[in-house]
Scaffold this active site. Sequence first.
Site, short mmCIF file in Angstrom:
data_model
loop_
_atom_site.label_atom_id
_atom_site.label_comp_id
_atom_site.label_asym_id
_atom_site.label_seq_id
_atom_site.Cartn_x
_atom_site.Cartn_y
_atom_site.Cartn_z
N GLU A 1 0.78 -1.19 0.06
CA GLU A 1 -0.23 0.03 0.00
C GLU A 1 0.82 1.32 -0.04
O GLU A 1 1.78 1.29 0.84
CB GLU A 1 -0.71 -0.12 1.17
CG GLU A 1 -1.85 1.33 1.58
CD GLU A 1 -2.21 1.17 3.03
OE1 GLU A 1 -3.04 2.02 3.15
OE2 GLU A 1 -1.88 0.43 3.68
N LEU B 1 1.49 4.74 1.24
CA LEU B 1 1.06 5.64 2.53
C LEU B 1 1.55 7.10 2.23
O LEU B 1 2.64 7.61 1.61
CB LEU B 1 1.72 5.06 3.71
CG LEU B 1 1.46 3.69 4.26
CD1 LEU B 1 2.40 3.03 5.33
CD2 LEU B 1 0.15 3.54 4.42
N ASP C 1 15.47 -2.55 11.98
CA ASP C 1 16.27 -1.70 11.01
C ASP C 1 15.67 -0.43 11.27
O ASP C 1 15.40 0.30 10.04
CB ASP C 1 16.27 -2.15 9.51
CG ASP C 1 17.36 -1.46 8.84
OD1 ASP C 1 18.25 -0.86 9.35
OD2 ASP C 1 17.20 -1.56 7.30
#
Length: 266
Positions: free
Chosen positions: A80, A82, A176
């Site tokens: 998706e 964003l 990370d």
Amino acid sequence: MMPLAERGAALLGRRLVRAEPMSGGDLSSLVRIVLDDGSAAIVKDGPDPPAEAGMLRAIRAAGIPAPEVFAADLRTLVIEPLPAGGGNADADLGRVLARLHAVTGDDYGWNRDYAFGTVRIANHGSEDWPDFWAERRLLCHAPHLDAALRRRIEALAATLPERLPARPRPALLHGDLWSGNILTDGGRVSGLIDPACYHGHAEVDLAMLSLFGAPGPAFREAYGEAEPGMAERRAIYRLWPALVHLRLFGSGYRSMVEALLDATGC
């Protein structure tokens, strides 16, 4: 070979109308696609798209903003788009990470191994945190280092039972966490991306977050108080990303590794 954008559209069963290149990371390519039904998606490749898909789903299951996974196969991840208009989101980031770290696993590690580019990341579980950090995050690099660095890493690893808590709560980690993997929009975190999840000491994410530029005091106020001794453990936890960078990108990161080792006294 089918281009990345076309692979993404095919995984969604749609016709590709337009592809817009995006600036990606050092280890993957990234493109935004628009499909024949007017919808959009982000398509990326990488060393292990199914592993990344599983980690994004785990973050979303914890109620943390992250891209929805639309599709994934062995070569391609479709997620998706964003909003990422930017803006300072330090306070919201503190709240988001506190919620992420409140999710607890049964032991340290993850349900599969994965990789940063050519650097394989072993994640098989352990009930002993110093042992996990020594074996899976420090000593795993020793065969790839010169003799001087190898001796220093081995010396540090031998002292970890005295330096790290034996069994901190196995928090869900992003793994990370740096500013490039935090999307913000309108003063809020719109999504955490590019995860390398596992369960471990929450301080690992906090150490990584401040390695390349720290958030302001609003972050700590929202996240909560630091554990006693956190400052002494910070360099140990920062060694993990520093060693990965050294192996991936070369000698320019050697000084960072050496400085972190100096900070540990090893």
